[in-house]
Enzyme design. Structure first.
Site, PDB file in Angstrom:
ATOM      1  N   PHE A   9       0.910  -1.208  -0.063  1.00 25.21           N
ATOM      2  CA  PHE A   9      -0.295  -0.115  -0.042  1.00 25.21           C
ATOM      3  C   PHE A   9       0.767   1.215  -0.058  1.00 25.21           C
ATOM      4  O   PHE A   9       1.832   1.443   0.818  1.00 25.21           O
ATOM      5  CB  PHE A   9      -0.969   0.055   1.214  1.00 25.21           C
ATOM      6  CG  PHE A   9      -2.144  -0.885   1.181  1.00 25.21           C
ATOM      7  CD1 PHE A   9      -3.223  -0.371   0.707  1.00 25.21           C
ATOM      8  CD2 PHE A   9      -2.106  -2.242   1.620  1.00 25.21           C
ATOM      9  CE1 PHE A   9      -4.391  -1.303   0.467  1.00 25.21           C
ATOM     10  CE2 PHE A   9      -3.118  -3.094   1.601  1.00 25.21           C
ATOM     11  CZ  PHE A   9      -4.223  -2.495   0.914  1.00 25.21           C
ATOM     12  N   ASP A  10       0.636   2.275  -0.816  1.00 24.93           N
ATOM     13  CA  ASP A  10       0.980   3.509  -0.724  1.00 24.93           C
ATOM     14  C   ASP A  10       0.307   4.192   0.396  1.00 24.93           C
ATOM     15  O   ASP A  10      -0.675   3.674   1.034  1.00 24.93           O
ATOM     16  CB  ASP A  10       0.648   4.367  -2.127  1.00 24.93           C
ATOM     17  CG  ASP A  10       0.974   5.762  -1.900  1.00 24.93           C
ATOM     18  OD1 ASP A  10       2.080   6.105  -1.791  1.00 24.93           O
ATOM     19  OD2 ASP A  10       0.185   6.479  -2.288  1.00 24.93           O
TER      20      ASP A  10
END
Length: 237
Positions: A9-10
């Site tokens: 995940f960013d």
């Protein structure tokens, strides 16, 4: 084909609302400096900042150049000379307080943490990102956090992802998915690393590039459908 196991995940504008954090930090900074922050100045700052980070992603400039010149460039446009590094230090202290979550982020990660191996992959300043993740309650839900400042590389560089993958036990690229809002950093990076990609596009921005994500979602909760479809296609359920 195997189901996804590792989800990358960013952070900014994927899990944490960077826009909200940025607005508050700018407001506080300009108030501290006794300068009136106009809509035009905010727009100009955002444009300058985005261009600098794009150059960083492309490897044209380093992180310090992004951080220490953006305010001096901004004020130069208004015929003012300022100490960009000094303003950055103040701005950074305010930005670190930005723990606002994107809608559904905490619920999603809480639900997924026991079913998948979750990792953070983010460009940015380590101290800032770690503090925001901890303050938001997200940090403890991830098995690892990889900030570009610590790796020596940045998204979308393949070297960044090589660094990350080498530090994930039993990593299998066929079972990995990166989720992020940036076509140029997250999706292109995932493609260079040869893993599936999911573009988080809540504003339904047009994709005028040749960067084509494996999946696209407008709400984080739509990720459940992608994960379910992946398992359904291979007969898991």
């Amino acid at each position: 084909m195997k189901k996804y196991k590792t989800l990358l995940f960013d952070v900014d504008d994927t899990l944490l609302d960077f826009g909200a954090a940025e607005r508050e930090a700018l407001r506080s900074l300009f108030k501290e400096q006794n300068i009136s922050l106009t809509a035009e100045m905010k727009a100009n700052y955002k444009k300058i900042n985005q261009e600098l980070w794009k150059s960083f992603e492309e490897g044209k400039i380093n992180r310090d150049e992004v951080l220490n010149t953006r305010f001096s460039i901004l004020f130069k446009a208004y015929n003012q000379e300022v100490d960009g590094a000094l303003l950055e230090k103040s701005y950074r202290s305010y930005l670190e307080e930005g723990k606002q979550l994107v809608d559904g982020a905490f619920e999603l990660i809480t639900d997924l943490q026991d079913q998948y191996d979750l990792y953070i992959v983010t460009n940015g300043v380590s101290k800032t990102q770690y503090k925001r993740l901890r303050d938001s309650g997200l940090y403890q839900l991830f098995k690892g956090v990889f900030v570009s400042e610590d790796t020596g590389f940045q998204k979308p560089m393949k070297a960044y992802f090589d660094y990350v993958f080498a530090r994930i036990a039993n990593f299998d690229a066929n079972q990995a998915l990166i989720i992020g809002d940036s076509l140029s950093a997250d999706i292109k990076g995932g493609q260079l690393a040869e893993i599936d990609t999911c573009w988080f596009n809540p504003e339904m921005k047009p994709n005028n590039t040749n960067i084509v994500p494996t999946h696209e979602i407008q709400k984080l909760e739509e990720l459940y459908r992608i994960l379910l479809e992946k398992e359904t296609r291979i007969g898991i359920i």
